[in-house]
Design a protein around this motif. Structure first.
Motif, PDB file in Angstrom:
ATOM      1  N   SER A   1     -25.420   3.715  10.671  1.00  0.00           N
ATOM      2  CA  SER A   1     -25.827   4.683  11.687  1.00  0.00           C
ATOM      3  C   SER A   1     -25.249   6.039  11.296  1.00  0.00           C
TER       4      SER A   1
ATOM      5  N   GLN B   1     -21.478   5.376  10.009  1.00  0.00           N
ATOM      6  CA  GLN B   1     -20.754   4.147  10.314  1.00  0.00           C
ATOM      7  C   GLN B   1     -21.539   2.982   9.738  1.00  0.00           C
ATOM      8  N   ARG B   2     -20.845   2.086   9.036  1.00  0.00           N
ATOM      9  CA  ARG B   2     -21.491   0.908   8.441  1.00  0.00           C
ATOM     10  C   ARG B   2     -21.033  -0.331   9.189  1.00  0.00           C
ATOM     11  N   SER B   3     -21.990  -1.156   9.531  1.00  0.00           N
ATOM     12  CA  SER B   3     -21.698  -2.445  10.147  1.00  0.00           C
ATOM     13  C   SER B   3     -22.640  -3.463   9.518  1.00  0.00           C
ATOM     14  N   GLY B   4     -22.138  -4.228   8.563  1.00  0.00           N
ATOM     15  CA  GLY B   4     -22.967  -5.211   7.873  1.00  0.00           C
ATOM     16  C   GLY B   4     -24.142  -4.542   7.184  1.00  0.00           C
TER      17      GLY B   4
ATOM     18  N   ASN C   1     -31.396  -0.083   9.000  1.00  0.00           N
ATOM     19  CA  ASN C   1     -30.937  -1.467   8.961  1.00  0.00           C
ATOM     20  C   ASN C   1     -31.845  -2.328   8.110  1.00  0.00           C
TER      21      ASN C   1
END
Length: 109
Positions: free
Chosen positions: A42, A35-38, A54
């Protein structure tokens, strides 16, 4: 390294991690969920464990958190190397992902 150079190199690293998860899922039954968030990726494993990668933009570092511990990496002009001299990012990610998945997994730049 300028902020822009860092962001370009770091984006390449995160993209390589995401593509590595896709490649591993196509070739094995590891069942990684990325999962990509900015500026964070993860990776979740079937056993519920995770690896978190990160960006630390002010420090020009990439941080990796796994069951084995937390690690900081800086780009040396060719590779992302551990700030404490413990090796290269993709080798460490491969080691930790293999340990957490229970099978040999290989990530590359």
């Amino acid at each position: 390294m300028t902020d822009l150079e860092f962001l370009d190199r770091a984006e390449q690293l995160l993209l390589a991690v995401e593509q590595g998860c896709d490649r591993i899922n196509d070739a094995t039954d590891a069942d990684l969920d990325s999962q990509r968030s900015g500026g964070m990726v993860s990776i979740s494993f079937a056993n519920g464990s995770q690896i978190i990668i990160n960006l630390q933009k002010p420090l020009h570092e990439v941080w990796l958190a796994a069951q084995s511990g937390g690690y900081h990496y800086r780009f040396d002009g060719q590779h992302w190397m551990d700030t404490k001299g413990d090796g290269e990012f993709f080798a460490a990610l491969s080691r930790d992902a293999s340990a957490q998945s229970g099978q040999a997994l290989r990530f590359t730049a």
